[in-house]
Scaffold this motif. Sequence first.
Motif, mmCIF file in Angstrom:
data_model
loop_
_atom_site.group_PDB
_atom_site.id
_atom_site.type_symbol
_atom_site.label_atom_id
_atom_site.label_comp_id
_atom_site.label_asym_id
_atom_site.label_seq_id
_atom_site.Cartn_x
_atom_site.Cartn_y
_atom_site.Cartn_z
ATOM 1 N N ALA A 93 0.787 -1.118 0.006
ATOM 2 C CA ALA A 93 -0.046 0.160 -0.068
ATOM 3 C C ALA A 93 0.864 1.274 -0.030
ATOM 4 C CB ALA A 93 -0.732 0.046 1.320
ATOM 5 N N VAL A 94 1.927 1.248 0.661
ATOM 6 C CA VAL A 94 2.889 2.636 1.067
ATOM 7 C C VAL A 94 3.605 2.684 -0.429
ATOM 8 C CG1 VAL A 94 4.841 3.425 2.026
ATOM 9 C CG2 VAL A 94 2.968 2.194 3.422
ATOM 10 N N ARG A 95 3.889 1.484 -0.883
ATOM 11 C CA ARG A 95 4.742 1.743 -2.483
ATOM 12 C C ARG A 95 3.701 1.995 -3.472
ATOM 13 N NH1 ARG A 95 7.983 -3.945 -3.474
ATOM 14 N NH2 ARG A 95 9.240 -3.830 -1.289
ATOM 15 N N LYS A 116 1.315 4.134 -2.902
ATOM 16 C CA LYS A 116 0.811 5.789 -2.349
ATOM 17 C C LYS A 116 2.347 6.480 -2.826
ATOM 18 C CE LYS A 116 1.837 7.413 1.485
ATOM 19 N NZ LYS A 116 2.153 7.701 2.874
ATOM 20 N N GLU A 117 3.268 5.883 -2.919
ATOM 21 C CA GLU A 117 4.747 6.695 -3.156
ATOM 22 C C GLU A 117 4.691 6.729 -4.909
ATOM 23 O OE1 GLU A 117 7.606 5.175 0.770
ATOM 24 O OE2 GLU A 117 7.684 4.138 -1.185
ATOM 25 N N LYS A 118 4.210 5.826 -5.404
ATOM 26 C CA LYS A 118 4.230 5.835 -6.891
ATOM 27 C C LYS A 118 3.232 6.641 -7.362
ATOM 28 C CE LYS A 118 4.190 2.620 -10.839
ATOM 29 N NZ LYS A 118 3.965 1.549 -11.320
ATOM 30 N N ASN A 119 1.804 6.726 -6.976
ATOM 31 C CA ASN A 119 0.760 7.201 -7.359
ATOM 32 C C ASN A 119 0.003 8.474 -6.629
ATOM 33 O OD1 ASN A 119 0.595 5.367 -9.760
ATOM 34 N ND2 ASN A 119 -0.192 3.737 -8.145
ATOM 35 N N GLY A 120 0.529 8.532 -5.558
ATOM 36 C CA GLY A 120 0.081 9.634 -4.649
ATOM 37 C C GLY A 120 -1.040 9.120 -3.913
ATOM 38 N N GLY A 121 -1.780 9.865 -2.846
ATOM 39 C CA GLY A 121 -2.953 9.343 -2.222
ATOM 40 C C GLY A 121 -2.845 9.293 -0.864
#
Length: 262
Positions: A45-47, A49-54
């Motif tokens: 999930a964190v990966r 978020k880091e890639k796509n934002g959110g």
Amino acid sequence: MNILVCVKQVPDTNEVKIDEEKGTLIRDGVPSIINPEDKIALEEAVRLKEKNGGKVTVISMGPPQAKNALLEAYAMGADECILLSDRAFAGSDTWATSYTLAQGIKEAGEFELIFCGRQAIDGDTAQVGPQIAEKLEIPQITYVKGLKVDGKKVKAKRALEDGYSVVETELPVLLTVIDDLNKPRYPSISRVVSAFQKEDCIKVWTVEDFEVDKTKLGLDASPTQVYDTFVPTNEKKGEILEGNKKEKVKKLLEKLKMEQVI
């Protein structure tokens, strides 16, 4: 992208103790950790978020001490943590647990992706994730070992006994993951410090803080009853067979016949 991760604090020991009257685990005084496959779910999930934002929200159900697991989740990269903690939830089986978590998720907001570990090491049922998906009426993909999110679609590599299959569906979706998916990061020092400084990084909700049917909570509402639990023991000792190769094979066959293996 709004992502939610379900985590569970589990005993960090094989020497579990059982409440004989209720058939539930005794957790007091037992060291605890985040369930290993839930950590993998959080890492993915964190990966994303880091890639796509959110935003990544972590939710858990458990006693007050489960805050420690959520502090670690925050230190790993979660933006918000929610602990469902009330005596009314105590003794829940997978059915009651999934109901409570699903209601908490509805209260927390709308999510494109929901991650769960495949199963918890203190129960090994692999039921809670799929049951949450059914209660939320969204698609589910289990045993995920590879994942690609493309716009409003997700393509997952799903582990099978003799290989894997590729499954594709539209968001929102619930995914249960296995340890082939990634290797969780260590919490960063700066976020560990931040976790203990921010008073609002963990929200604690009782039964009065979100909409639930109280007749579906806890031990009394749990259709599963545990009649016996024990720690496996190995009473047999290994034996080294003496002699040349033919003699060893002969002795092995005799012992296998005695044990009715062949």
